[in-house]
Enzyme design. Structure first.
Site, PDB file in Angstrom:
ATOM      1  N   ASP A 201       0.935  -1.076  -0.056  1.00 48.54           N
ATOM      2  CA  ASP A 201       0.075   0.181   0.036  1.00 48.54           C
ATOM      3  C   ASP A 201       0.822   1.512   0.052  1.00 48.54           C
ATOM      4  O   ASP A 201       1.771   1.359   0.719  1.00 48.54           O
ATOM      5  CB  ASP A 201      -0.838   0.039   1.184  1.00 48.54           C
ATOM      6  CG  ASP A 201      -2.140   1.022   1.353  1.00 48.54           C
ATOM      7  OD1 ASP A 201      -3.066   0.958   0.365  1.00 48.54           O
ATOM      8  OD2 ASP A 201      -1.727   2.115   1.804  1.00 48.54           O
ATOM      9  N   ILE A 202       0.573   2.148  -0.717  1.00 50.99           N
ATOM     10  CA  ILE A 202       1.203   3.506  -0.927  1.00 50.99           C
ATOM     11  C   ILE A 202       0.912   4.286   0.391  1.00 50.99           C
ATOM     12  O   ILE A 202      -0.339   4.335   0.775  1.00 50.99           O
ATOM     13  CB  ILE A 202       0.799   4.384  -2.202  1.00 50.99           C
ATOM     14  CG1 ILE A 202       1.329   3.533  -3.360  1.00 50.99           C
ATOM     15  CG2 ILE A 202       1.707   5.711  -2.209  1.00 50.99           C
ATOM     16  CD1 ILE A 202       1.231   4.049  -4.809  1.00 50.99           C
ATOM     17  N   ASN A 209      -3.127  12.642  -3.275  1.00 47.08           N
ATOM     18  CA  ASN A 209      -3.909  13.131  -4.397  1.00 47.08           C
ATOM     19  C   ASN A 209      -4.516  14.686  -3.787  1.00 47.08           C
ATOM     20  O   ASN A 209      -4.740  15.439  -4.855  1.00 47.08           O
ATOM     21  CB  ASN A 209      -5.264  12.132  -4.622  1.00 47.08           C
ATOM     22  CG  ASN A 209      -4.891  11.082  -5.423  1.00 47.08           C
ATOM     23  OD1 ASN A 209      -4.210  11.205  -6.463  1.00 47.08           O
ATOM     24  ND2 ASN A 209      -5.194   9.685  -5.405  1.00 47.08           N
ATOM     25  N   HIS A 214      -5.336  14.457  -8.790  1.00 51.69           N
ATOM     26  CA  HIS A 214      -5.541  12.878  -9.512  1.00 51.69           C
ATOM     27  C   HIS A 214      -4.740  12.813 -10.646  1.00 51.69           C
ATOM     28  O   HIS A 214      -4.040  11.755 -10.637  1.00 51.69           O
ATOM     29  CB  HIS A 214      -7.016  12.689  -9.560  1.00 51.69           C
ATOM     30  CG  HIS A 214      -7.724  12.468  -8.349  1.00 51.69           C
ATOM     31  ND1 HIS A 214      -7.768  11.320  -7.507  1.00 51.69           N
ATOM     32  CD2 HIS A 214      -8.532  13.580  -7.627  1.00 51.69           C
ATOM     33  CE1 HIS A 214      -8.431  11.454  -6.459  1.00 51.69           C
ATOM     34  NE2 HIS A 214      -8.929  12.699  -6.437  1.00 51.69           N
ATOM     35  N   ASP A 218      -2.238   9.572 -10.545  1.00 52.22           N
ATOM     36  CA  ASP A 218      -2.065   8.634 -11.693  1.00 52.22           C
ATOM     37  C   ASP A 218      -0.610   8.361 -12.219  1.00 52.22           C
ATOM     38  O   ASP A 218      -0.075   7.215 -12.293  1.00 52.22           O
ATOM     39  CB  ASP A 218      -2.977   8.874 -12.853  1.00 52.22           C
ATOM     40  CG  ASP A 218      -4.452   8.756 -12.659  1.00 52.22           C
ATOM     41  OD1 ASP A 218      -4.605   8.274 -11.792  1.00 52.22           O
ATOM     42  OD2 ASP A 218      -5.046   9.318 -13.445  1.00 52.22           O
ATOM     43  N   GLU A 245      -4.736   2.507  -4.493  1.00 53.14           N
ATOM     44  CA  GLU A 245      -3.354   2.377  -4.361  1.00 53.14           C
ATOM     45  C   GLU A 245      -2.605   1.329  -3.836  1.00 53.14           C
ATOM     46  O   GLU A 245      -1.603   0.904  -3.134  1.00 53.14           O
ATOM     47  CB  GLU A 245      -3.001   3.598  -3.532  1.00 53.14           C
ATOM     48  CG  GLU A 245      -3.276   3.413  -1.751  1.00 53.14           C
ATOM     49  CD  GLU A 245      -4.598   3.886  -1.587  1.00 53.14           C
ATOM     50  OE1 GLU A 245      -5.083   4.262  -0.468  1.00 53.14           O
ATOM     51  OE2 GLU A 245      -5.506   3.961  -2.375  1.00 53.14           O
TER      52      GLU A 245
END
Length: 333
Positions: A201-202, A209, A214, A218, A245
């Protein structure tokens, strides 16, 4: 097209590349297609290999067991040429097994036979065969049939790749991961080998974001996916995006020590990116939290055990301060 943002344009370009065999994870157009020739007569095998070796990579099997082993390997053949008259287990039985096994059911099977009975051909088609070739084999017909069936198979693989690929990042999607873990789990049970999973997981990605927007989010996801993909080196390993994520790395035939090595390598490579993250609660760059699990499954076990353990490990990594990995051992009930 001018109204599309850069990210949307890249999405469409990636979809086109996948369909044409040019995506970063696809080597369909780069390698010779692989043909598995199955015949107990080595003279026939040599004859076929000599006839098609300029266009195809040829592997062979002289028995049913050898055929099933080579058809189930990590890099699977693009087509199987299968003799009907095999010792002990005939070609019909082999074809039935191939078509009833998820790992091999989509590989085209072309029967080779000296018989011309319509009933035999009907039986073969009912079992899922793609075509028939009769002995003595005409090399021109053999090559023409192979080209046609390989082309069709390649087109289907390209479409399947599109369905099973995360369009933004180019890695496998959740559907592909679900298929892979079930398949790899069964192989681990059969071979009595370990299988490991990294749940990734980030850290603080919502804050990323909110702060950068966004479109930049991306780009961050793409950078992380590319780094994960470069971290694993074996063809059998899989990187997949399974959530916004969230990523996973599936590591067949890998023990806990090997999984820890990959987890640490992932953390190091992401840090080396030095991808800015001003709102991170950990550092001023993008970091990851990773949950690690490993199993040597028995036939009664389910792959959910591996997933649940890795998820718990990820929770611990987050709880302990992020930017780290934590191991969760599987506890059998």
């Amino acid at each position: 097209m001018n109204n599309l943002c850069t990210t949307e344009v890249s999405h469409y370009r990636l979809m086109f590349n996948i369909l044409t065999g040019q995506s970063m994870g696809s080597e369909i157009s780069m390698k010779k297609p692989m043909v598995l020739v199955v015949d107990d007569d080595i003279t026939t095998v040599k004859f076929i290999a000599q006839a098609i070796k300029s266009e195809y990579e040829v592997i062979f099997a002289l028995s049913a067991i050898e055929c099933l082993q080579k058809a189930s390997q990590a890099v699977k053949p693009d087509l199987i040429l299968l003799d009907v008259k095999m010792p002990k287990v005939d070609g019909f039985e082999i074809c039935d097994t191939l078509k009833s096994t998820p790992e091999t059911q989509h590989i085209p099977v072309v029967f080779i036979t000296s018989a011309k009975l319509a009933s035999d051909q009907v039986k073969g088609f009912e079992l899922g065969a793609t075509d028939y070739l009769t002995k003595p084999i005409d090399t021109k017909i053999l090559k023409a049939r192979l080209r046609a069936h390989i082309r069709q198979s390649t087109d289907l693989k390209s479409l399947e790749a599109l369905v099973l690929t995360d369009v933004l990042t180019g890695v496998a999607n959740r559907r592909k991961f679900n298929e892979a873990i079930c398949s790899d789990w069964k192989l681990a049970v059969r071979d009595k080998s370990p299988i490991s999973l990294l749940m990734i997981d980030i850290d603080d990605f919502k804050r990323f974001n909110d702060h950068y927007g966004h479109p930049k989010g991306d780009k961050c996801l793409i950078a992380v996916a590319n780094t994960l993909q470069k971290t694993v080196e074996r063809p059998i390993d899989m990187v997949a995006r399974v959530g916004g994520e969230e990523f996973v790395i599936l590591l067949p035939n890998t023990d806990l020590e090997g999984a820890e090595f990959i987890a640490q390598k992932v953390l190091d490579e992401i840090r080396l990116l030095e991808y800015p993250h001003a709102e991170s609660s950990v550092r001023d760059i993008v970091t990851l939290s990773i949950g690690v699990s490993c199993a040597e499954p028995c036939i009664e076990d389910e792959p959910e055990l591996l997933i649940q353990a890795a998820d718990k490990g990820l929770y611990k990594a987050k709880h302990d301060g992020k930017d780290r990995y934590r191991i969760e051992h599987i506890v059998e009930e």
